[in-house]
Enzyme design. Structure first.
Site, short mmCIF file in Angstrom:
data_model
loop_
_atom_site.label_atom_id
_atom_site.label_comp_id
_atom_site.label_asym_id
_atom_site.label_seq_id
_atom_site.Cartn_x
_atom_site.Cartn_y
_atom_site.Cartn_z
N HIS A 221 13.93 -79.91 -11.63
CA HIS A 221 12.43 -79.67 -11.99
C HIS A 221 12.33 -78.11 -12.53
CE1 HIS A 221 8.23 -79.78 -12.21
NE2 HIS A 221 7.94 -79.77 -11.18
N VAL A 254 25.60 -83.28 -16.09
CA VAL A 254 24.39 -82.90 -16.72
C VAL A 254 23.95 -81.57 -16.91
CG1 VAL A 254 21.87 -83.00 -15.86
CG2 VAL A 254 23.59 -84.77 -15.07
N GLY A 257 18.44 -77.86 -18.66
CA GLY A 257 17.66 -77.17 -19.74
C GLY A 257 17.54 -77.86 -20.89
N HIS A 260 14.03 -84.85 -20.70
CA HIS A 260 12.78 -84.78 -20.24
C HIS A 260 12.54 -86.30 -19.73
CE1 HIS A 260 8.75 -83.69 -19.42
NE2 HIS A 260 9.03 -82.32 -19.29
N ARG A 269 6.99 -77.65 -26.15
CA ARG A 269 6.85 -76.14 -25.73
C ARG A 269 8.09 -75.48 -26.30
NH1 ARG A 269 6.50 -77.68 -19.33
NH2 ARG A 269 8.09 -78.98 -20.32
N ASP A 311 12.63 -74.99 -20.03
CA ASP A 311 13.51 -74.29 -19.09
C ASP A 311 14.77 -73.61 -19.91
OD1 ASP A 311 11.88 -74.27 -17.13
OD2 ASP A 311 12.70 -76.34 -16.38
N1 CMC Z 1 22.62 -83.55 -19.52
C1 CMC Z 1 23.32 -84.63 -20.25
N2 CMC Z 1 22.73 -85.90 -19.82
C2 CMC Z 1 21.64 -86.07 -19.66
C3 CMC Z 1 20.68 -85.10 -19.54
C4 CMC Z 1 21.29 -83.72 -19.50
N3 CMC Z 1 20.56 -82.66 -19.33
N4 CMC Z 1 19.57 -85.48 -19.32
C5 CMC Z 1 19.57 -86.99 -19.39
N5 CMC Z 1 20.78 -87.12 -19.74
C6 CMC Z 1 21.42 -88.56 -19.91
C7 CMC Z 1 21.45 -89.11 -18.53
O1 CMC Z 1 22.91 -88.93 -17.84
C8 CMC Z 1 21.37 -90.68 -18.86
O2 CMC Z 1 22.45 -91.03 -19.51
P1 CMC Z 1 22.98 -92.67 -19.03
O3 CMC Z 1 21.75 -93.59 -19.50
O4 CMC Z 1 24.28 -92.70 -19.76
O5 CMC Z 1 23.11 -92.65 -17.60
C9 CMC Z 1 20.13 -90.59 -19.93
O6 CMC Z 1 20.34 -89.27 -20.65
C10 CMC Z 1 18.71 -90.69 -19.37
O7 CMC Z 1 18.64 -89.49 -18.40
P2 CMC Z 1 17.60 -89.78 -17.11
O8 CMC Z 1 18.42 -88.69 -15.90
O9 CMC Z 1 18.05 -91.15 -16.58
O10 CMC Z 1 16.52 -89.61 -17.59
P3 CMC Z 1 15.50 -88.96 -16.37
O11 CMC Z 1 13.90 -89.21 -17.24
O12 CMC Z 1 15.21 -89.74 -15.12
O13 CMC Z 1 15.61 -87.44 -16.34
C11 CMC Z 1 15.69 -85.19 -16.26
C12 CMC Z 1 14.99 -86.44 -16.97
C13 CMC Z 1 14.73 -83.91 -16.65
C14 CMC Z 1 15.68 -85.36 -14.82
C15 CMC Z 1 16.99 -85.08 -16.86
O14 CMC Z 1 17.09 -85.09 -18.27
C16 CMC Z 1 17.86 -83.99 -16.39
O15 CMC Z 1 18.69 -84.09 -15.19
N6 CMC Z 1 17.83 -82.78 -17.11
C17 CMC Z 1 18.66 -81.63 -16.51
C18 CMC Z 1 17.47 -80.70 -15.71
C19 CMC Z 1 16.34 -80.20 -16.32
O16 CMC Z 1 16.60 -79.47 -17.22
N7 CMC Z 1 15.22 -80.31 -15.67
C20 CMC Z 1 13.90 -79.45 -16.28
C21 CMC Z 1 12.94 -80.59 -16.47
S1 CMC Z 1 11.89 -80.26 -17.93
C22 CMC Z 1 10.74 -78.78 -17.21
C23 CMC Z 1 10.69 -78.91 -15.62
O17 CMC Z 1 10.25 -79.87 -15.05
O18 CMC Z 1 10.82 -77.91 -15.12
#
Ligand code: CMC
Length: 374
Positions: A221, A254, A257, A260, A269, A311
């Site tokens: 987050h 992972v 940044g 989403h 944004r 982020d």
């Molecule tokens: N890097 C590499 N792969 C990714 C990433 C990433 N940042 N984000 C998603 N994926 C892949 C993930 O591995 C999955 O692949 P597979 O289907 O092969 O297993 C697929 O994309 C779907 O991802 P998910 O994690 O199931 O999607 P989600 O909706 O549960 O998660 C998330 C969203 C934000 C937790 C995730 O994208 C993530 O971990 N991002 C990195 C952390 C981040 O930047 N967080 C900030 C969020 S936005 C602003 C805020 O809230 O502060």
């Protein structure tokens, strides 16, 4: 038969809100119907804070009154200040923010009063005091003298002043203001849902915001803006970026940044924050992070079709502004207090205890064997 489990509440609509929405027709995050980027272009952060909390943009008079209250509340009690002085210097500032709001709850005369009027008064106190508490810790842990807030400075100017002893160039202040506007609200994200869940048991606003801060700290987050900076520091220079990101993806890492839960083809944004990141880099005459930014973004889109979230640009922008990396998420806090509070008020106004179910997969029924026979 196993129940239909929606892990992570994926796709589940749990309530209604009037605070914000990602509107597909304009592909943008909107607060009370206004596009966040339009608010960034035409408003200062205090106007947006007023909008989120009160539902409408303020008139000049309403803004003046709002600012008057916020500026008047920028003082910490002796107890809170002494507590901050005694916090371990190595504490994460998110834990400082969490504990500071919790202490504010101990001291607030209206903690138990959950009426909308009392809650709005408490919001203004939390909103005004949290930046002061964080800036005090920023100085204390560096062995520097605490700088008292100044009531002739705006919310953003005052935060810079309390941390660094000076207000920076107006482009820097505007970029900071824009980041606060973009961070202010985002519907039922983890921390807001935490705040609403705590509120749903009719607990108090200090508790709900304390819980929300704990929730925001996580790297999935708000903590992601700090992780982005750690990543950029590991990459070190633009020449390393291509190899670094390709290796990371080969290892199925992972990348912070990026990605989403709501936006699947780009966080609305990001373009605004990217523009202000560039402006700050220009003022600071430092293009290194912008180059790293572009290379990593290109590879993430080409190889994974995953776009940056807000982020990604805020991390290096705050770094260029001079903030320590572990202060990036606390900056998110001082803005998101507005969104959390609007949701807490909304939850109180039409409350239903939040209490989901779980599909049990533990032991089947068994009898307790007395300890001497186990
Ligand atoms: N890097 C590499 N792969 C990714 C990433 C990433 N940042 N984000 C998603 N994926 C892949 C993930 O591995 C999955 O692949 P597979 O289907 O092969 O297993 C697929 O994309 C779907 O991802 P998910 O994690 O199931 O999607 P989600 O909706 O549960 O998660 C998330 C969203 C934000 C937790 C995730 O994208 C993530 O971990 N991002 C990195 C952390 C981040 O930047 N967080 C900030 C969020 S936005 C602003 C805020 O809230 O502060």
């Amino acid at each position: 038969m196993a129940e239909d489990i929606k892990k992570g509440l994926l796709g589940i609509v749990v309530d209604e809100t009037e605070v914000s929405k990602v509107m597909p027709e304009i592909n943008s995050l909107t607060y009370r119907g206004y596009a966040a980027q339009d608010l960034c272009a035409k408003c200062k952060f205090e106007e947006v804070a007023y909008l989120i909390l009160n539902g409408e943009l303020p008139s000049e008079k309403q803004l003046k009154d709002f600012e008057k209250v916020e500026r008047k509340e920028r003082n910490l009690s002796k107890t809170l200040l002494e507590s901050i002085k005694n916090f371990p210097k190595k504490s994460h500032p998110m834990d400082v923010a969490r504990t500071a709001v919790s202490i504010m709850g101990l001291e607030d005369k209206e903690t138990k009063d959950n009426s909308p009027e009392a809650n709005l008064r408490k919001v203004m106190r939390i909103f005004a005091k949290t930046p002061v508490a964080l800036a005090a810790f920023y100085r204390i842990r560096k062995g520097k003298k605490i700088i008292k807030p100044k009531s002739n400075l705006s919310f953003s100017e005052n935060f810079f002043y309390m941390c660094f002893g000076r207000v920076p160039e107006k482009e820097i202040v505007k970029a900071f203001d824009v980041s606060l506007i973009l961070y202010a609200e985002h519907s039922f994200n983890v921390s807001t849902f935490t705040a609403r869940t705590i509120t749903s048991s009719l607990s108090d606003i200090h508790g709900a915001i304390t819980g929300a801060i704990a929730s925001l700290k996580g790297p999935l987050h708000g903590g992601a803006n700090e992780e982005v900076m750690h990543m950029m520091n590991k990459i070190k220079k633009p020449e390393n970026a291509l190899n670094w990101i390709n290796n990371a993806l080969d290892q199925k890492a992972v990348v912070m940044g990026f990605g989403h839960r709501v936006y699947k083809s780009g966080d609305s944004r990001v373009p605004t924050m990217r523009e202000y990141f560039s402006k700050v880099a220009k003022v600071k005459k430092d293009k290194k992070f912008e180059k790293i930014y572009d290379i990593v973004e290109k590879v993430m889109i080409e190889r994974k079709n995953i776009h940056p979230n807000v982020d990604y640009p805020t991390g290096p922008t705050y770094h260029l502004m001079g903030f320590d990396t572990d202060f990036f998420t606390p900056i998110f806090v001082i803005s998101r207090i507005t969104g959390w509070s609007a949701h807490i008020l909304e939850q109180h106004a039409a409350n239903k205890l939040i209490r989901p179910l779980a599909s049990y997969k533990g032991n089947s029924y068994r009898k307790v064997i007395p300890i001497n026979q186990r």
